[in-house]
Scaffold this motif. Structure first.
Motif, short mmCIF file in Angstrom:
data_model
loop_
_atom_site.label_atom_id
_atom_site.label_comp_id
_atom_site.label_asym_id
_atom_site.label_seq_id
_atom_site.Cartn_x
_atom_site.Cartn_y
_atom_site.Cartn_z
N PHE A 98 0.83 -1.20 0.00
CA PHE A 98 0.00 0.00 0.00
C PHE A 98 0.87 1.25 0.00
CE2 PHE A 98 -2.95 -3.18 1.27
CZ PHE A 98 -4.19 -2.72 0.85
N VAL A 99 1.91 1.22 0.83
CA VAL A 99 2.75 2.40 0.94
C VAL A 99 3.45 2.69 -0.39
CG1 VAL A 99 4.72 3.41 2.14
CG2 VAL A 99 3.09 2.00 3.41
N ILE A 100 4.06 1.66 -0.96
CA ILE A 100 4.84 1.90 -2.19
C ILE A 100 3.96 2.29 -3.36
CG2 ILE A 100 6.33 0.86 -3.93
CD1 ILE A 100 7.84 -0.50 -1.89
N LEU A 101 2.91 1.51 -3.59
CA LEU A 101 2.11 1.80 -4.78
C LEU A 101 1.47 3.19 -4.68
CD1 LEU A 101 1.35 0.85 -7.51
CD2 LEU A 101 -0.48 -0.55 -6.56
N SER A 102 1.18 3.63 -3.45
CA SER A 102 0.52 4.93 -3.32
C SER A 102 1.39 6.07 -3.85
CB SER A 102 0.11 5.17 -1.87
OG SER A 102 1.24 5.49 -1.09
N PHE A 103 2.70 6.02 -3.59
CA PHE A 103 3.51 7.14 -4.13
C PHE A 103 4.08 6.82 -5.50
CE2 PHE A 103 7.05 4.87 -2.06
CZ PHE A 103 8.05 4.99 -3.02
N GLY A 347 -7.23 -1.19 -5.42
CA GLY A 347 -6.70 -0.15 -6.30
C GLY A 347 -7.24 1.22 -5.91
N SER A 348 -8.54 1.29 -5.62
CA SER A 348 -9.13 2.59 -5.27
C SER A 348 -8.58 3.07 -3.94
CB SER A 348 -10.65 2.49 -5.17
OG SER A 348 -11.16 1.78 -6.25
N LEU A 349 -8.46 2.15 -3.01
CA LEU A 349 -7.94 2.53 -1.70
C LEU A 349 -6.51 3.08 -1.82
CD1 LEU A 349 -8.68 2.43 1.26
CD2 LEU A 349 -7.61 0.19 1.43
N ILE A 350 -5.71 2.41 -2.63
CA ILE A 350 -4.32 2.85 -2.81
C ILE A 350 -4.28 4.23 -3.46
CG2 ILE A 350 -2.20 2.37 -4.09
CD1 ILE A 350 -2.78 -0.63 -3.51
N PHE A 351 -5.19 4.47 -4.38
CA PHE A 351 -5.25 5.80 -4.99
C PHE A 351 -5.47 6.86 -3.90
CE2 PHE A 351 -7.86 9.34 -6.49
CZ PHE A 351 -6.96 9.90 -7.37
N LEU A 352 -6.42 6.59 -3.02
CA LEU A 352 -6.72 7.57 -1.96
C LEU A 352 -5.52 7.79 -1.04
CD1 LEU A 352 -10.39 6.64 -1.01
CD2 LEU A 352 -9.54 8.60 -2.34
N ILE A 353 -4.85 6.69 -0.71
CA ILE A 353 -3.68 6.82 0.17
C ILE A 353 -2.59 7.66 -0.52
CG2 ILE A 353 -1.90 5.54 1.45
CD1 ILE A 353 -3.77 3.20 1.59
N GLY A 354 -2.60 7.63 -1.86
CA GLY A 354 -1.56 8.36 -2.61
C GLY A 354 -1.82 9.86 -2.71
N ASP A 379 8.28 6.96 0.78
CA ASP A 379 9.36 6.24 0.12
C ASP A 379 10.37 5.74 1.17
OD1 ASP A 379 11.29 5.25 -1.52
OD2 ASP A 379 11.78 7.12 -2.52
N PHE A 380 10.73 6.62 2.09
CA PHE A 380 11.69 6.23 3.12
C PHE A 380 11.13 5.10 4.00
CE2 PHE A 380 13.27 6.58 7.48
CZ PHE A 380 14.63 6.42 7.26
#
Ligand code: PFF
Length: 445
Positions: A98-103, A347-354, A379-380
């Protein structure tokens, strides 16, 4: 009874898809950026050492676990060590997805904007200063940047929802060779620029005084990020493998291809930074300033630059797909969600986290947490914390819980016997866990 698990249609398909997962923004955008932040040649040297000692052996670890369990990242732990709490290790990886795909999708969105921008000729004739300003406007333009991020996530969702082994296999066959041709062309162009040599030397000459544990931690983070390790992507792809696959050979091939492209990218970008006098403070945008500057020195720059950014977007897509697949495979296996429902929801959730990462490049650029903007913080967190820890637990699990004997048995099912089996087992049992832990703990202090 569960339905039959998907399997790769061919060996080439598997290799290309896995290389497709590995090769992406990590090679083209992140590698040169981290090299610049971490002092040039010394970082490159450490990076290569870590590739050999940790990276390639860890690809073998994940592929073996995945093929053996035929399960997702959590399921692998549950099935190979039932009744234990080891599945918690898989949780790290799931969070990292979730963290990586969001950014990741934010930066991939910029690549897509640069594709369209090239076609429209908006970079033509601009010099470094103009290009820097333009990048700031694009990345900071909330609406445009969010739209591009959204479209990129939508494309990822569409590919993953149609199933991984068909769609991705087919696309990867066209994309990978195309990317390589363009990279060589760019390399030729940069090296011929006046003053390029200085950058080449800075990139290739290790200044050992620059090596410290911070640099080592970023090198470990970069290897994990670039090889898609520590979060179950390679493991999940391994779970679609047939027992006939020669895993060590594939791991070497995947590692080699990934490193070759990262080095090529370094050789293109770093000299260009010197030639065009791009200040490293531009940060995550350096490639978006440097590359158009190189393209502007080539006749027909619009076409080349459009082609390049199109391919970069696709390279990012094949990586994003492997990330989303990690989560989707889990919700399909364990929660019995349909592929489509899992894909759309995650996918939608990850978009929001991004969204905060995206805004942090514009209206929220003043919001700093631990001295980092939100994108940088994500990223860190992923690369320097979650991935090394995910990798550490996965390696420990294979070596000490499931056992290297079992692993070697599984590995030797492949086309031929694993020649360096005992060397690999030694690395996995002692060297890799100690190295990761040492670098991680001291790098954090
Ligand atoms: N390896 C990809 C890249 O270098 O761009 C990024 C990535 C993909 C990281 C998949 C992690 C992952 F699971």
């Amino acid at each position: 009874m569960a339905s039959q698990r998907e399997q790769w249609n061919s060996r080439t398909g598997f290799i290309l898809a896995t290389v497709g997962s590995a090769v992406g923004l990590g090679n083209v955008w992140r590698f040169p950026t981290v090299v610049v932040q971490s002092g040039g040649g010394a970082f490159v040297l450490l990076f290569l050492a870590i590739v050999l000692v940790i990276g390639v052996p860890a690809i073998i670890v994940e592929l073996t676990l995945g093929r053996r369990s035929q399960k997702n990242i959590l399921g692998t732990f549950l099935i190979l060590a039932p009744g234990t709490k080891w599945w918690v290790a898989g949780l790290f990886s799931l969070v990292a997805v979730f963290v990586i795909l969001s950014f990741y999708s934010v930066i991939a969105g910029w690549a897509a904007i640069y594709f369209v921008g090239s076609l429209l000729g908006i970079f033509s004739g601009l010099e470094t200063e103009g290009l820097t300003l333009l990048f700031g406007e694009i990345a900071g333009h909330g609406f445009l940047s969010l739209l591009a991020q959204g479209i990129f996530m939508l494309a990822t969702i569409i590919i993953v929802s149609t199933g991984i082994t068909g769609g991705i296999e087919r696309w990867s066959k066209f994309l990978m060779p195309g990317i390589i041709v363009i990279l060589f062309m760019l390399l030729g162009r940069t090296l011929l620029l006046e003053g390029a040599l200085e950058g080449v030397l800075w990139f290739l000459t290790p200044d050992l005084s620059q090596i410290n544990l911070d640099v080592a931690l970023s090198a470990v983070g970069q290897v994990f990020f670039s090889f898609s390790l520590g979060m179950g992507a390679i493991l999940t792809y391994g779970s679609y493998l047939s027992p006939r696959e020669n895993i060590p050979q594939s791991a070497i091939l995947i590692g080699f291809a990934d490193v070759a492209i990262a080095l090529l990218m370094g050789l293109i970008i770093i000299p260009a930074l010197f030639v065009f006098n791009v200040q490293p403070e531009v940060g995550p945008g350096i490639i978006f300033v440097t590359l158009p500057a190189i393209f502007n020195t080539i006749p027909g720059s619009m076409v080349w630059s459009a082609l390049f950014f199109l391919m970069l977007t696709f390279a990012a897509l094949t990586s994003a797909v492997s990330l989303l697949e990690v989560g989707v495979a889990y919700f399909m296996d364990a929660r019995k969600w349909s592929r489509r429902a899992a894909t759309v929801l995650l996918g939608s959730l990850i978009f929001l986290i991004g969204v905060p990462s995206n805004l942090s490049q514009g209206i929220w650029s003043n919001v700093l947490i631990f001295g980092r903007d939100f994108l940088d913080l994500m990223d860190f967190t992923a690369s320097s914390i979650l991935l090394p820890l995910g990798g550490f637990f996965t390696v420990i699990f294979l070596a000490w819980i499931w056992g290297t004997e079992n692993a070697l048995k599984e590995l030797n099912k492949g086309a031929s016997t694993f020649m360096w089996g005992s060397g690999w087992a030694f690395l996995v049992k002692y060297i890799i866990p100690v190295a990761i832990l040492y670098i991680f703990v001291s790098g954090m202090l």
